[in-house]
Each structure stands twice: as structure tokens, then as C-alpha cells.
Design an enzyme around this catalytic site. Structure first.
Site, PDB file in Angstrom:
ATOM      1  CB  ALA A  33     -64.553  44.066 -18.441  1.00  0.00           C
ATOM      2  N   GLY A 187     -45.832  22.849 -12.059  1.00  0.00           N
ATOM      3  CA  GLY A 187     -46.590  23.356 -13.222  1.00  0.00           C
ATOM      4  C   GLY A 187     -45.849  24.430 -14.004  1.00  0.00           C
ATOM      5  CD  GLU A 190     -43.927  25.603 -22.051  1.00  0.00           C
ATOM      6  OE1 GLU A 190     -44.802  25.414 -22.894  1.00  0.00           O
ATOM      7  OE2 GLU A 190     -44.057  26.437 -21.151  1.00  0.00           O
ATOM      8  CE  LYS A 205     -42.063  32.013 -21.861  1.00  0.00           C
ATOM      9  NZ  LYS A 205     -41.566  31.384 -20.645  1.00  0.00           N
TER      10      LYS A 205
HETATM   11  P1  NDP Z   1     -51.477  21.791 -19.873  1.00  0.00           P
HETATM   12  O1  NDP Z   1     -50.838  20.650 -20.563  1.00  0.00           O
HETATM   13  O2  NDP Z   1     -51.539  21.771 -18.382  1.00  0.00           O
HETATM   14  O3  NDP Z   1     -52.973  21.968 -20.408  1.00  0.00           O
HETATM   15  C1  NDP Z   1     -53.338  21.776 -21.750  1.00  0.00           C
HETATM   16  C2  NDP Z   1     -54.746  21.205 -21.762  1.00  0.00           C
HETATM   17  O4  NDP Z   1     -55.202  21.131 -23.082  1.00  0.00           O
HETATM   18  C3  NDP Z   1     -54.809  19.793 -21.181  1.00  0.00           C
HETATM   19  O5  NDP Z   1     -55.895  19.705 -20.298  1.00  0.00           O
HETATM   20  C4  NDP Z   1     -55.020  18.940 -22.440  1.00  0.00           C
HETATM   21  O6  NDP Z   1     -55.725  17.740 -22.170  1.00  0.00           O
HETATM   22  C5  NDP Z   1     -55.847  19.876 -23.275  1.00  0.00           C
HETATM   23  N1  NDP Z   1     -55.871  19.518 -24.673  1.00  0.00           N
HETATM   24  C6  NDP Z   1     -54.911  18.920 -25.448  1.00  0.00           C
HETATM   25  N2  NDP Z   1     -55.342  18.765 -26.704  1.00  0.00           N
HETATM   26  C7  NDP Z   1     -56.587  19.259 -26.761  1.00  0.00           C
HETATM   27  C8  NDP Z   1     -57.562  19.375 -27.769  1.00  0.00           C
HETATM   28  N3  NDP Z   1     -57.360  18.951 -29.024  1.00  0.00           N
HETATM   29  N4  NDP Z   1     -58.761  19.923 -27.467  1.00  0.00           N
HETATM   30  C9  NDP Z   1     -59.005  20.360 -26.220  1.00  0.00           C
HETATM   31  N5  NDP Z   1     -58.131  20.257 -25.206  1.00  0.00           N
HETATM   32  C10 NDP Z   1     -56.932  19.724 -25.478  1.00  0.00           C
HETATM   33  O7  NDP Z   1     -50.752  23.105 -20.389  1.00  0.00           O
HETATM   34  P2  NDP Z   1     -50.578  24.508 -19.643  1.00  0.00           P
HETATM   35  O8  NDP Z   1     -51.876  24.918 -19.068  1.00  0.00           O
HETATM   36  O9  NDP Z   1     -49.389  24.474 -18.783  1.00  0.00           O
HETATM   37  O10 NDP Z   1     -50.197  25.453 -20.873  1.00  0.00           O
HETATM   38  C11 NDP Z   1     -51.161  25.902 -21.780  1.00  0.00           C
HETATM   39  C12 NDP Z   1     -50.507  26.962 -22.678  1.00  0.00           C
HETATM   40  O11 NDP Z   1     -50.060  28.037 -21.867  1.00  0.00           O
HETATM   41  C13 NDP Z   1     -49.266  26.482 -23.430  1.00  0.00           C
HETATM   42  O12 NDP Z   1     -49.210  27.130 -24.665  1.00  0.00           O
HETATM   43  C14 NDP Z   1     -48.111  26.958 -22.545  1.00  0.00           C
HETATM   44  O13 NDP Z   1     -46.923  27.140 -23.246  1.00  0.00           O
HETATM   45  C15 NDP Z   1     -48.674  28.265 -22.080  1.00  0.00           C
HETATM   46  N6  NDP Z   1     -48.122  28.778 -20.837  1.00  0.00           N
HETATM   47  C16 NDP Z   1     -48.038  27.984 -19.729  1.00  0.00           C
HETATM   48  C17 NDP Z   1     -47.564  28.467 -18.545  1.00  0.00           C
HETATM   49  C18 NDP Z   1     -47.477  27.632 -17.323  1.00  0.00           C
HETATM   50  O14 NDP Z   1     -47.002  28.140 -16.296  1.00  0.00           O
HETATM   51  N7  NDP Z   1     -47.910  26.383 -17.328  1.00  0.00           N
HETATM   52  C19 NDP Z   1     -47.144  29.864 -18.430  1.00  0.00           C
HETATM   53  C20 NDP Z   1     -47.283  30.634 -19.652  1.00  0.00           C
HETATM   54  C21 NDP Z   1     -47.756  30.097 -20.799  1.00  0.00           C
HETATM   55  P3  NDP Z   1     -54.861  16.400 -21.845  1.00  0.00           P
HETATM   56  O15 NDP Z   1     -54.141  16.689 -20.580  1.00  0.00           O
HETATM   57  O16 NDP Z   1     -55.898  15.373 -21.742  1.00  0.00           O
HETATM   58  O17 NDP Z   1     -53.936  16.225 -23.017  1.00  0.00           O
HETATM   59  N1  HSE Z   2     -42.303  26.669 -19.133  1.00  0.00           N
HETATM   60  C1  HSE Z   2     -42.394  28.071 -18.978  1.00  0.00           C
HETATM   61  C2  HSE Z   2     -41.425  28.535 -17.927  1.00  0.00           C
HETATM   62  C3  HSE Z   2     -43.801  28.450 -18.608  1.00  0.00           C
HETATM   63  O1  HSE Z   2     -40.858  27.713 -17.228  1.00  0.00           O
HETATM   64  O2  HSE Z   2     -41.208  29.742 -17.812  1.00  0.00           O
HETATM   65  C4  HSE Z   2     -44.047  29.907 -18.715  1.00  0.00           C
HETATM   66  O3  HSE Z   2     -44.033  30.339 -20.033  1.00  0.00           O
END
Ligand code: NDP
Ligand code: HSE
Length: 444
Positions: A33, A187, A190, A205
Site C-alpha cells: 500500500a 459462517g 447470511e 450479487k
Molecule cells: P455478522 O453477523 O457475523 O457480523 C455483524 C456484526 O455487526 C456483529 O458483530 C453485530 O453485533 C454487529 N452489529 C450489528 N449492528 C451493529 C451496530 N448498529 N453497530 C455496530 N455493530 C453492529 O456478519 P458477517 O460478518 O457474516 O457479515 C458482515 C457483512 O459481510 C454482511 O453485509 C454480509 O452480507 C457480508 N458478507 C459476509 C460474508 C460471510 O462469509 N459471512 C461473505 C461476504 C459478504 P451482534 O452480533 O451483537 O448483533
Molecule cells: N451468505 C453468502 C454465501 C456469504 O453463502 O455465499 C457470501 O456472500
């Protein structure tokens, strides 16, 4: 120089991956970077869990707006998900002049137009490589690598959860519900898994890819969406018998009348590469008029694969902030690569130091003790045999032949050790022709 300061909203599956990968690879990322990148502050509703992940390496707050208001923060990563609070926070971060990185395909597929407009007006970047196909850099490929092409169609397995379910149902005969629970535990799924199994996530997507491929607005509301919940195990079996696999595909295609945008289960000929994409893996096929068909394959979900794409966006934005405009992307990927001594401590190995496994074919005299001598010399060089095959002499040299072929597969060994062993074996009077050696790569 002070590292770029990043604020992370949401430290769940992907957020924790981002934190861990950034910490683990920080030196290499800094060299790419041109400046260090540091998560300075994390906002998550569950402050205790967030602290258990980041320790004392970053500030943890429960209020995302406190993070956004912090003037020290250069880039905000949104990893909360959904269209609700995430949308407000992204717009607020943009309004505060922060660059934004998000993996939130739902948000962009539905509200992308509004968000990108706000970012353009404010002169900030909204980067979203992780939003489509997780760790596969498909956004970059479509937007940059294939920029010369008139894209004709894009078709992909872009939901890991459903592909995992279909694979496990087909391979192991497991029930839908059992496999869905497994995908959730890993994990992939969704927060609301109906988005996965009803095809909504894939449609989010596909909508984004459609916009990039054809230069149209994101129009999730126009997408045809059919998931896998009505799919019977019998259909998977019958399709197989007819030479097809059933895959949930996201398809977008340019036609004379307009653009097709659809997600549904599809029969794909079993011999196509994409039909053999199993488990939570994703694959996207892009057809461009100049390049023809290209295929992108990799992990589309999960903590660190998705973090890989999020961090790539952080690196891109850091380069934009930092670099002289004519050298935004260094020619050899690392900043100052060609100028200094960087990288010289990582030598390119001489072939003798390479470790791999081997296929050996030896034409030998068909007599007692030959095999023992050959294997003895391999063992003496510390080379372990994985598998062996000896052909009947008649088969090799015809009726009454006194020669045969010995085929040996070895385990991993140093090329230098193999060279030494082969020199000894080759000089045996019972080895009758130059030994054939082919290196074997498992690539797993
Ligand atoms: P998670 O549910 O594991 O994580 C979301 C986090 O955000 C949790 O820790 C949650 O806390 C926290 N959170 C919720 N509301 C708030 C708030 N108001 N302020 C701060 N923190 C908050 O989700 P993922 O990590 O799996 O996914 C995150 C994003 O990435 C999503 O948009 C998903 O679609 C995308 N994504 C996910 C993939 C995957 O493989 N998991 C792959 C590609 C994209 P709490 O648990 O206490 O509610
Ligand atoms: N829920 C999504 C999947 C996560 O299963 O592909 C990645 O976007």
C-alpha cells in the site's frame, strides 16, 4: 509515517477476519500500500466480544456514530450487514468525508445508486470487492481487467451456502436442513439464511455484476429470483443420470432487447468446469467479445477469504490517498519495489532446493534384485515411495521380452536429493534407458 486509520463497524465473522489478517500480514500490506494500515477503532454492539478479539490493539466503542465522528479515521469499513442501520451509517460516513469499504451486497444492490451518488458528490470512494463472490476479485476483473470488452454474459455460482447444500445433498445424500445448519455454523450463511436459500443473496450479487458488466444502474427489483427450496433430491439424481448437475446460478446477459437478470437453479452439463465447483466454493464465468470466456474460482464466503477482498479495497484506497497519480498501482505490486533492496532477503530458490513429488519411469532388465536395488537407492537418499507399478515384460517388450517398466510415485522430496539418487540409479547396468522423471503437483 502514521498508518492510515481505519474504523471498523461490526466485528462478526468478516470483521474478525479483517482484524486478524491485517494484523498477521501488516508488513507485507504496508509494502504493497505504501503506508501502514491500522484498525484504530472498532464499533460493535457486543463490546465485550469485540474486546476479546482486538485486545488492546484498537479502541472499542458501542456507538458506531462515535467512530464516524472521529476526525482521525480515514476509512470506515461497514461489516454490519442489511439495509437498515448499515445504510444510515454508510451515508453518514460519506457525509463525514470518509472513504467506505463494505461487503454488504444487499445494501449496494438495493441502494447502490443513492450511495454511489453521495460518494461522488463528496469525492470519496465506496469500495466493495467483498460484496460479490467473497475472496474472488471479480469486481476488479469485470471493472478493470476486462475493460476492453463488450461483456456478453456473466454466469456464476455466487452463493456458497446453496452450493454447499446442493453438493452435500448430492454427494452424501444429506437432508437440506442438516446441511443448512452446517453452513450456518461455518459462517457462510447470511444472518437471515432465507436470503441464501431463496436466491436473494445471489440476486444481490448478480445485480451488482450486471451493473458493472453493462453500465446500467443497480436494479435488484427487476431481478427474477428463484431459490433452491423447491428442489427435490430426485431432480438432482435425474439430472445426474442425464449428464447434468444442478447449480444455483446468477445470470446476467446482454440481448438485443435488453439485459437478462435472473437467479434460479439450472442444469449445467457435468463436463463444464463450473458444474464441478463444489462445497462453499464460488465460480464466475464471464464472456467478453474480445477475450472469449474467462473463469474465476475461489472461496466466496467465510471469515478470512472475505477479509482478503475487504483488505484489498483498503490497499487500493490507501494507494489513492498516498501515491503520486502516475504510480497509483506499483508496476510490481509493492511500493518502491524497483528502487530499494526490498525483497532481496527472499531469494528465488535454485531448482535443487525445490520440494515436490515425482513420477519416475524406468526401463529395467526383468531380473531378480533389480527392484530392490532401485528402491534401496531411493531409500538411501531419504526418498519415500508413494506408489509403484510394474508392468509384465511381455506387455512392455512383446512375447519373450527381458525388459520391463517400473513406474514409481514418490512423496515430497528435495530436487537435489532426487538428482543424486537418479544419477546412481541411472548408472546401474540393469537400468536400460534414460529415466523419465515428471514432477507431480497436487495443488490442493
Ligand atoms: P455478522 O453477523 O457475523 O457480523 C455483524 C456484526 O455487526 C456483529 O458483530 C453485530 O453485533 C454487529 N452489529 C450489528 N449492528 C451493529 C451496530 N448498529 N453497530 C455496530 N455493530 C453492529 O456478519 P458477517 O460478518 O457474516 O457479515 C458482515 C457483512 O459481510 C454482511 O453485509 C454480509 O452480507 C457480508 N458478507 C459476509 C460474508 C460471510 O462469509 N459471512 C461473505 C461476504 C459478504 P451482534 O452480533 O451483537 O448483533
Ligand atoms: N451468505 C453468502 C454465501 C456469504 O453463502 O455465499 C457470501 O456472500
Amino acid at each position: 509515517m502514521k498508518p492510515i486509520q481505519v474504523g471498523l463497524l461490526g466485528i462478526g465473522t468478516v470483521g474478525s477476519g479483517v482484524f486478524n489478517v491485517l494484523a498477521r500480514n501488516q508488513e507485507e500490506i504496508r509494502r504493497r500500500a505504501g503506508r501502514g494500515i491500522e484498525i484504530a477503532c472498532v464499533a460493535d454492539l457486543n463490546v465485550e466480544r469485540a474486546r476479546s478479539i482486538v485486545g488492546d490493539k484498537a479502541r472499542v466503542v458501542s456507538d458506531a456514530r462515535e467512530l464516524i465522528a472521529n476526525p482521525e479515521i480515514d476509512i470506515v469499513i461497514e461489516l454490519i450487514g442489511g439495509y437498515g442501520i448499515a445504510k444510515q451509517l454508510v451515508l453518514e460516513a460519506i457525509a463525514a468525508g470518509k472513504h467506505v469499504v463494505t461487503a454488504n451486497k444487499a445494501l449496494l444492490a438495493v441502494h447502490g445508486t443513492e450511495i454511489f451518488k453521495a460518494a461522488a458528490e463528496k469525492g470519496v470512494v465506496v469500495a466493495y470487492e467483498a460484496a460479490v463472490a467473497g475472496g474472488i476479485p471479480i469486481i476488479k476483473a469485470l471493472r478493470e481487467g476486462l475493460a476492453a470488452n463488450q461483456i456478453q454474459w456473466v454466469a456464476g455460482i455466487i452463493n456458497g451456502t446453496t452450493n454447499f447444500i446442493l453438493s452435500e445433498m448430492r454427494d452424501k445424500g444429506l437432508d437440506f436442513d442438516v446441511v443448512l445448519k452446517e453452513a450456518q455454523a461455518l459462517g457462510y450463511a447470511e444472518a437471515d439464511p432465507t436470503f441464501d436459500i431463496e436466491g436473494v443473496d445471489a440476486a444481490h450479487k448478480a445485480t451488482i455484476m450486471s451493473a458493472i458488466a453493462f453500465g446500467i444502474p443497480v436494479q435488484f427489483d427487476k431481478a427474477f429470483v428463484e431459490g433452491i427450496t423447491k428442489l427435490g433430491a430426485a431432480d438432482i439424481k435425474y439430472a445426474e443420470q442425464l449428464g447434468y448437475r444442478i447449480k444455483l446460478l446468477g445470470i446476467t446477459k446482454r440481448t438485443d432487447k435488453g439485459v437478462e437478470l435472473r437467479v434460479h437453479p439450472s442444469l449445467v452439463p457435468a463436463k463444464r468446469l463450473i458444474a464441478n465447483v463444489e462445497g462453499a466454493m464460488n465460480a464466475v464465468v464471464v464472456h467478453g467479445d474480445a477475450v472469449g470466456t474467462t473463469l474465476y474460482y475461489g472461496k466466496g464466503a467465510g471469515s478470512e477469504p472475505t477479509a482478503s477482498a475487504v483488505i484489498a479495497d483498503l490497499v487500493d484506497i490507501t494507494r489513492l490517498i498516498e501515491a503520486d497519480p502516475t504510480h497509483r498501482v506499483p508496476p510490481l505490486a509493492f511500493q518502491n519495489h524497483t528502487l530499494g533492496d526490498a525483497g532481496k532477503d527472499l531469494p528465488v530458490l535454485p531448482m535443487a532446493e525445490v520440494v515436490t513429488s515425482y513420477y519416475l519411469r524406468l526401463r529395467v532388465a526383468d531380473e531378480a534384485g533389480v527392484l530392490a536395488k532401485v528402491t534401496g537407492l531411493l531409500a538411501g537418499a531419504g526418498i519415500s515411495i508413494d506408489a509403484m507399478l510394474q508392468r509384465e515384460a511381455d506387455e512392455v517388450g512383446g512375447e519373450g521380452s527381458t525388459q520391463t517398466d517400473l513406474i514409481i510415485l514418490t512423496h515430497d522430496t528435495r530436487e537435489g536429493d532426487m538428482d543424486a539418487a537418479l544419477a546412481q540409479i541411472q548408472s546401474l547396468p540393469t537400468v536400460l534407458a534414460p529415466i523419465t522423471r515428471i514432477r507431480k503437483e497436487e495443488l490442493n
